[in-house]
Scaffold this motif. Sequence first.
Motif, short mmCIF file in Angstrom:
data_model
loop_
_atom_site.label_atom_id
_atom_site.label_comp_id
_atom_site.label_asym_id
_atom_site.label_seq_id
_atom_site.Cartn_x
_atom_site.Cartn_y
_atom_site.Cartn_z
N ILE A 33 48.45 32.58 42.26
CA ILE A 33 47.04 32.15 42.33
C ILE A 33 46.19 33.20 43.03
CG2 ILE A 33 45.49 30.45 43.37
CD1 ILE A 33 47.66 28.34 42.85
N SER A 34 46.72 33.78 44.10
CA SER A 34 45.98 34.83 44.82
C SER A 34 45.77 36.06 43.94
CB SER A 34 46.73 35.22 46.10
OG SER A 34 46.82 34.13 46.99
N CYS A 35 46.79 36.41 43.17
CA CYS A 35 46.66 37.56 42.25
C CYS A 35 45.59 37.29 41.19
CB CYS A 35 48.01 37.85 41.58
SG CYS A 35 49.23 38.60 42.66
N ILE A 36 45.56 36.07 40.70
CA ILE A 36 44.55 35.71 39.69
C ILE A 36 43.15 35.77 40.30
CG2 ILE A 36 43.65 33.84 38.25
CD1 ILE A 36 46.57 32.91 37.89
N ASN A 37 42.99 35.14 41.48
CA ASN A 37 41.66 35.06 42.10
C ASN A 37 41.16 36.40 42.62
OD1 ASN A 37 41.67 32.32 41.62
ND2 ASN A 37 42.32 31.76 43.67
N LEU A 38 42.08 37.28 42.98
CA LEU A 38 41.66 38.56 43.57
C LEU A 38 41.75 39.70 42.56
CD1 LEU A 38 43.41 38.22 47.06
CD2 LEU A 38 40.96 38.06 46.58
N PHE A 39 42.94 39.98 42.05
CA PHE A 39 43.13 41.16 41.21
C PHE A 39 42.60 40.99 39.80
CE2 PHE A 39 46.89 41.51 44.21
CZ PHE A 39 46.24 42.39 45.06
N TYR A 40 42.78 39.79 39.23
CA TYR A 40 42.30 39.58 37.85
C TYR A 40 40.77 39.57 37.80
CZ TYR A 40 41.14 37.15 33.52
OH TYR A 40 40.58 36.80 32.32
N ILE A 41 40.15 38.94 38.78
CA ILE A 41 38.69 38.81 38.76
C ILE A 41 38.01 40.07 39.30
CG2 ILE A 41 36.72 37.52 39.69
CD1 ILE A 41 38.48 35.04 39.74
N ASN A 42 38.52 40.62 40.40
CA ASN A 42 37.83 41.72 41.09
C ASN A 42 38.51 43.08 40.96
OD1 ASN A 42 35.67 40.09 42.59
ND2 ASN A 42 37.53 39.05 43.24
N GLY A 43 39.64 43.12 40.25
CA GLY A 43 40.32 44.40 40.08
C GLY A 43 41.19 44.76 41.27
N VAL A 44 41.99 45.80 41.12
CA VAL A 44 42.88 46.26 42.19
C VAL A 44 42.15 47.35 42.97
CG1 VAL A 44 45.11 47.28 42.76
CG2 VAL A 44 44.90 45.73 40.79
N ASN A 45 41.77 47.04 44.19
CA ASN A 45 41.09 48.00 45.06
C ASN A 45 41.39 47.65 46.51
OD1 ASN A 45 39.09 45.88 45.78
ND2 ASN A 45 38.41 46.19 43.66
N ILE A 46 40.83 48.41 47.43
CA ILE A 46 41.13 48.21 48.84
C ILE A 46 40.69 46.83 49.32
CG2 ILE A 46 38.96 49.24 49.62
CD1 ILE A 46 42.42 49.49 51.34
N LYS A 47 39.59 46.31 48.77
CA LYS A 47 39.10 44.98 49.18
C LYS A 47 40.07 43.89 48.79
CE LYS A 47 35.42 45.77 46.79
NZ LYS A 47 34.11 45.68 46.10
N THR A 48 40.52 43.92 47.55
CA THR A 48 41.42 42.88 47.07
C THR A 48 42.82 43.02 47.67
OG1 THR A 48 41.83 44.22 45.10
CG2 THR A 48 40.18 42.48 44.91
N LYS A 49 43.24 44.26 47.93
CA LYS A 49 44.56 44.46 48.52
C LYS A 49 44.63 43.90 49.93
CE LYS A 49 45.75 48.68 45.97
NZ LYS A 49 45.94 50.16 46.08
N THR A 50 43.61 44.19 50.74
CA THR A 50 43.60 43.68 52.11
C THR A 50 43.41 42.16 52.13
OG1 THR A 50 41.23 44.22 52.27
CG2 THR A 50 42.79 45.83 53.15
N ALA A 51 42.60 41.65 51.23
CA ALA A 51 42.40 40.20 51.15
C ALA A 51 43.70 39.50 50.75
CB ALA A 51 41.29 39.88 50.16
N PHE A 52 44.43 40.11 49.81
CA PHE A 52 45.71 39.53 49.36
C PHE A 52 46.73 39.52 50.49
CE2 PHE A 52 49.99 40.16 47.63
CZ PHE A 52 50.10 39.04 46.83
N LEU A 53 46.85 40.64 51.20
CA LEU A 53 47.80 40.73 52.31
C LEU A 53 47.46 39.72 53.41
CD1 LEU A 53 50.21 42.13 53.62
CD2 LEU A 53 48.64 43.88 54.50
N SER A 54 46.17 39.60 53.71
CA SER A 54 45.72 38.65 54.73
C SER A 54 46.01 37.21 54.30
CB SER A 54 44.22 38.83 54.98
OG SER A 54 43.91 40.15 55.34
N THR A 55 45.79 36.93 53.04
CA THR A 55 46.05 35.58 52.51
C THR A 55 47.52 35.23 52.63
OG1 THR A 55 44.22 35.75 50.94
CG2 THR A 55 45.91 34.11 50.48
N MET A 56 48.41 36.15 52.28
CA MET A 56 49.83 35.88 52.34
C MET A 56 50.32 35.64 53.76
SD MET A 56 51.04 35.71 49.31
CE MET A 56 49.47 34.91 48.93
#
Length: 254
Positions: free
Chosen positions: A62-85
Amino acid sequence: MNVLVVLGIILFILMSIIGGQKGVSSFFALFFNFSVVIIITVFMTNPNINPIILTLFASIVISCINLFYINGVNIKTKTAFLSTMITIILLLVFILYLSNKAMIQGFGVEELEELSMFSLNIGVDFIKIGTSVIIMSTIGAITDTAMAISSPMREIHFHNPHISKGELYKAGLSIGKDILGTSTNTLFFAFFGGYIALLIWFKDLSYSIGEIINSKIFSAEMITILSAGTGVTLVIPITAWITAYFLVKDKIAE
């Protein structure tokens, strides 16, 4: 035409006009997330599968869908994903302990009459199921908060590349303080909005305030709300620190 189809078309048109390509991606992300929830719900009925592990896997997807699918793979989504996990793992431990102590697993007295014809011997650990339900109820809010902090922090760093890690971290905390109140209130009304009927039911049963508070159904709902608020609060400093660390460390300018 079916009302659901009409509402879906209206939502798609509005999201396309206002959000452009990201709006379209967000629309389809709703269906992807719904599919994930349906799939894990089916697997959770299998006694041989650990619901906690299943929830962690679902949270990642779900985090990959909400972050990487919608906003692409970049520093913002990577840090948000790591923080979420990180937040989800901390929250899992906290909720599992809390669920054991509060004994909110299973069904309330009010539900026994409706369930009396069914067997409850299904071999499923209701404590783990309850923990999974709470996590699944909060994953969207946690991901949203993480992205709401990492994105403006990236903008601050982009326009002021010489900012120190400490200053950037403080800026992230300041952003988090601004959205904390609205995020927790959104969670509160989102959960309680769906439980107005429950409160009316309690009134019809002539429950006192003490009986309502001690009801297993009400307690489980309140623990879900408070746990969601805890997750949203925890993700703010975690995201601020991780984003500040990676931005200042790598000096990334996308």
